[in-house]
Design a protein around this motif. Structure first.
Motif, PDB file in Angstrom:
ATOM      1  N   ALA A  48       0.847  -1.182   0.000  1.00 23.02           N
ATOM      2  CA  ALA A  48       0.000   0.000   0.000  1.00 23.02           C
ATOM      3  C   ALA A  48       0.888   1.239   0.000  1.00 23.02           C
ATOM      4  O   ALA A  48       1.738   1.384   0.873  1.00 23.02           O
ATOM      5  CB  ALA A  48      -0.916   0.003   1.215  1.00 23.02           C
ATOM      6  N   LEU A  49       0.692   2.088  -0.989  1.00 22.88           N
ATOM      7  CA  LEU A  49       1.412   3.362  -1.033  1.00 22.88           C
ATOM      8  C   LEU A  49       0.479   4.439  -0.509  1.00 22.88           C
ATOM      9  O   LEU A  49      -0.556   4.722  -1.110  1.00 22.88           O
ATOM     10  CB  LEU A  49       1.829   3.715  -2.464  1.00 22.88           C
ATOM     11  N   ASP A  50       0.830   5.026   0.628  1.00 21.28           N
ATOM     12  CA  ASP A  50       0.043   6.118   1.193  1.00 21.28           C
ATOM     13  C   ASP A  50       0.536   7.414   0.551  1.00 21.28           C
ATOM     14  O   ASP A  50       1.640   7.883   0.832  1.00 21.28           O
ATOM     15  CB  ASP A  50       0.202   6.163   2.709  1.00 21.28           C
ATOM     16  N   LEU A  51      -0.280   7.963  -0.318  1.00 19.52           N
ATOM     17  CA  LEU A  51       0.080   9.167  -1.067  1.00 19.52           C
ATOM     18  C   LEU A  51      -0.611  10.412  -0.517  1.00 19.52           C
ATOM     19  O   LEU A  51      -0.549  11.475  -1.132  1.00 19.52           O
ATOM     20  CB  LEU A  51      -0.290   8.987  -2.547  1.00 19.52           C
ATOM     21  N   SER A  52      -1.250  10.298   0.631  1.00 16.69           N
ATOM     22  CA  SER A  52      -2.067  11.403   1.141  1.00 16.69           C
ATOM     23  C   SER A  52      -1.273  12.679   1.404  1.00 16.69           C
ATOM     24  O   SER A  52      -1.842  13.769   1.384  1.00 16.69           O
ATOM     25  CB  SER A  52      -2.821  10.975   2.404  1.00 16.69           C
ATOM     26  N   ALA A  53       0.032  12.578   1.632  1.00 12.52           N
ATOM     27  CA  ALA A  53       0.854  13.770   1.880  1.00 12.52           C
ATOM     28  C   ALA A  53       1.672  14.159   0.647  1.00 12.52           C
ATOM     29  O   ALA A  53       2.584  14.977   0.746  1.00 12.52           O
ATOM     30  CB  ALA A  53       1.768  13.538   3.074  1.00 12.52           C
ATOM     31  N   LEU A  54       1.311  13.613  -0.491  1.00  9.52           N
ATOM     32  CA  LEU A  54       1.999  13.964  -1.732  1.00  9.52           C
ATOM     33  C   LEU A  54       1.549  15.350  -2.171  1.00  9.52           C
ATOM     34  O   LEU A  54       0.353  15.654  -2.183  1.00  9.52           O
ATOM     35  CB  LEU A  54       1.625  12.934  -2.807  1.00  9.52           C
ATOM     36  N   THR A  55       2.495  16.215  -2.502  1.00  7.29           N
ATOM     37  CA  THR A  55       2.153  17.570  -2.927  1.00  7.29           C
ATOM     38  C   THR A  55       2.186  17.730  -4.443  1.00  7.29           C
ATOM     39  O   THR A  55       1.611  18.673  -4.974  1.00  7.29           O
ATOM     40  CB  THR A  55       3.116  18.598  -2.297  1.00  7.29           C
ATOM     41  N   HIS A  56       2.874  16.804  -5.128  1.00  3.94           N
ATOM     42  CA  HIS A  56       2.966  16.891  -6.587  1.00  3.94           C
ATOM     43  C   HIS A  56       3.370  15.527  -7.141  1.00  3.94           C
ATOM     44  O   HIS A  56       4.200  14.837  -6.551  1.00  3.94           O
ATOM     45  CB  HIS A  56       4.009  17.929  -6.999  1.00  3.94           C
ATOM     46  N   MET A  57       2.770  15.164  -8.277  1.00  4.98           N
ATOM     47  CA  MET A  57       3.186  13.971  -8.999  1.00  4.98           C
ATOM     48  C   MET A  57       3.180  14.297 -10.483  1.00  4.98           C
ATOM     49  O   MET A  57       2.208  14.853 -11.002  1.00  4.98           O
ATOM     50  CB  MET A  57       2.242  12.800  -8.727  1.00  4.98           C
ATOM     51  N   LEU A  81      -3.264   2.115  -3.721  1.00  9.85           N
ATOM     52  CA  LEU A  81      -2.892   3.518  -3.535  1.00  9.85           C
ATOM     53  C   LEU A  81      -3.848   4.113  -2.514  1.00  9.85           C
ATOM     54  O   LEU A  81      -5.065   4.077  -2.704  1.00  9.85           O
ATOM     55  CB  LEU A  81      -2.967   4.283  -4.861  1.00  9.85           C
ATOM     56  N   LEU A  82      -3.299   4.656  -1.450  1.00 10.83           N
ATOM     57  CA  LEU A  82      -4.111   5.189  -0.349  1.00 10.83           C
ATOM     58  C   LEU A  82      -4.109   6.707  -0.357  1.00 10.83           C
ATOM     59  O   LEU A  82      -3.067   7.332  -0.539  1.00 10.83           O
ATOM     60  CB  LEU A  82      -3.551   4.706   0.997  1.00 10.83           C
ATOM     61  N   GLY A  83      -5.303   7.288  -0.131  1.00  5.57           N
ATOM     62  CA  GLY A  83      -5.408   8.731   0.054  1.00  5.57           C
ATOM     63  C   GLY A  83      -4.838   9.550  -1.084  1.00  5.57           C
ATOM     64  O   GLY A  83      -4.171  10.552  -0.838  1.00  5.57           O
ATOM     65  N   VAL A  84      -5.099   9.140  -2.312  1.00  5.64           N
ATOM     66  CA  VAL A  84      -4.512   9.825  -3.470  1.00  5.64           C
ATOM     67  C   VAL A  84      -5.033  11.267  -3.533  1.00  5.64           C
ATOM     68  O   VAL A  84      -6.239  11.498  -3.585  1.00  5.64           O
ATOM     69  CB  VAL A  84      -4.836   9.084  -4.785  1.00  5.64           C
ATOM     70  N   SER A  99      -8.246   3.593 -13.601  1.00  9.27           N
ATOM     71  CA  SER A  99      -8.882   2.277 -13.461  1.00  9.27           C
ATOM     72  C   SER A  99      -7.873   1.136 -13.305  1.00  9.27           C
ATOM     73  O   SER A  99      -8.251   0.020 -12.949  1.00  9.27           O
ATOM     74  CB  SER A  99      -9.791   2.010 -14.656  1.00  9.27           C
ATOM     75  N   LEU A 100      -6.609   1.386 -13.562  1.00 10.06           N
ATOM     76  CA  LEU A 100      -5.587   0.352 -13.427  1.00 10.06           C
ATOM     77  C   LEU A 100      -5.159   0.138 -11.976  1.00 10.06           C
ATOM     78  O   LEU A 100      -4.484  -0.838 -11.666  1.00 10.06           O
ATOM     79  CB  LEU A 100      -4.354   0.705 -14.261  1.00 10.06           C
ATOM     80  N   PHE A 101      -5.547   1.061 -11.110  1.00 11.55           N
ATOM     81  CA  PHE A 101      -5.112   1.025  -9.718  1.00 11.55           C
ATOM     82  C   PHE A 101      -6.288   0.786  -8.785  1.00 11.55           C
ATOM     83  O   PHE A 101      -7.415   1.182  -9.070  1.00 11.55           O
ATOM     84  CB  PHE A 101      -4.439   2.350  -9.333  1.00 11.55           C
ATOM     85  N   THR A 102      -5.997   0.177  -7.652  1.00  9.99           N
ATOM     86  CA  THR A 102      -6.967   0.046  -6.572  1.00  9.99           C
ATOM     87  C   THR A 102      -6.749   1.225  -5.639  1.00  9.99           C
ATOM     88  O   THR A 102      -5.687   1.348  -5.029  1.00  9.99           O
ATOM     89  CB  THR A 102      -6.771  -1.277  -5.820  1.00  9.99           C
ATOM     90  N   LEU A 103      -7.744   2.099  -5.570  1.00  7.32           N
ATOM     91  CA  LEU A 103      -7.649   3.305  -4.744  1.00  7.32           C
ATOM     92  C   LEU A 103      -8.418   3.073  -3.450  1.00  7.32           C
ATOM     93  O   LEU A 103      -9.546   2.577  -3.464  1.00  7.32           O
ATOM     94  CB  LEU A 103      -8.218   4.520  -5.483  1.00  7.32           C
ATOM     95  N   ARG A 104      -7.804   3.443  -2.350  1.00  9.83           N
ATOM     96  CA  ARG A 104      -8.407   3.295  -1.026  1.00  9.83           C
ATOM     97  C   ARG A 104      -8.235   4.601  -0.270  1.00  9.83           C
ATOM     98  O   ARG A 104      -7.341   5.375  -0.542  1.00  9.83           O
ATOM     99  CB  ARG A 104      -7.705   2.180  -0.237  1.00  9.83           C
ATOM    100  N   PRO A 105      -9.106   4.821   0.737  1.00 12.72           N
ATOM    101  CA  PRO A 105      -8.905   6.002   1.582  1.00 12.72           C
ATOM    102  C   PRO A 105      -7.627   5.852   2.402  1.00 12.72           C
ATOM    103  O   PRO A 105      -7.097   4.750   2.556  1.00 12.72           O
ATOM    104  CB  PRO A 105     -10.134   6.021   2.494  1.00 12.72           C
TER     105      PRO A 105
END
Length: 109
Positions: A48-57, A81-84, A99-105
């Motif tokens: 699980a990648l927690d991306l909730s604190a990502l500021t830019h991608m 992918l968590l908190g995108v 749609s290729l990713f599983t997104l979760r809170p």
């Protein structure tokens, strides 16, 4: 040399490994994420990648996520992918890859 604009933390639990990213996921920082995730066993595991604190991608970040997704699939693991954040969701939407990713809170502590 520019300072790295990404913090990375790995937390391993019996059924899931969570990699928390904070900052920018781009051409400069992706190699650090790849280096950290290359050492993780994904066979039958959830990453699980927690991306909730990502500021830019940017597109480099997207490419890294796609590569990691393919690796997880090839090793019979799962990538979540968590908190995108909104900006990263926009990248996924513009490229038709959401749609290729599983997104979760985001996980709550």
């Amino acid at each position: 040399m520019l300072p790295i604009r990404l913090d990375l933390d790995v937390s391993t639990q019996p059924d899931v490994t969570v990699v928390t990213l904070a900052g920018e996921l781009d051409m400069t920082t992706c190699p650090y994420v790849t280096q950290a995730t290359d050492t993780l066993a994904l066979k039958g595991q959830t990453l699980a990648l927690d991306l909730s604190a990502l500021t830019h991608m940017d597109s480099s970040g997207l490419n890294m996520l796609l590569t990691l997704r393919n690796r997880a699939r090839d090793e019979h693991g799962v990538l979540h992918l968590l908190g995108v954040p909104r900006q990263a969701l926009r990248v996924l939407d513009l490229t038709g890859t959401r749609s290729l990713f599983t997104l979760r809170p985001r996980l709550t502590p």
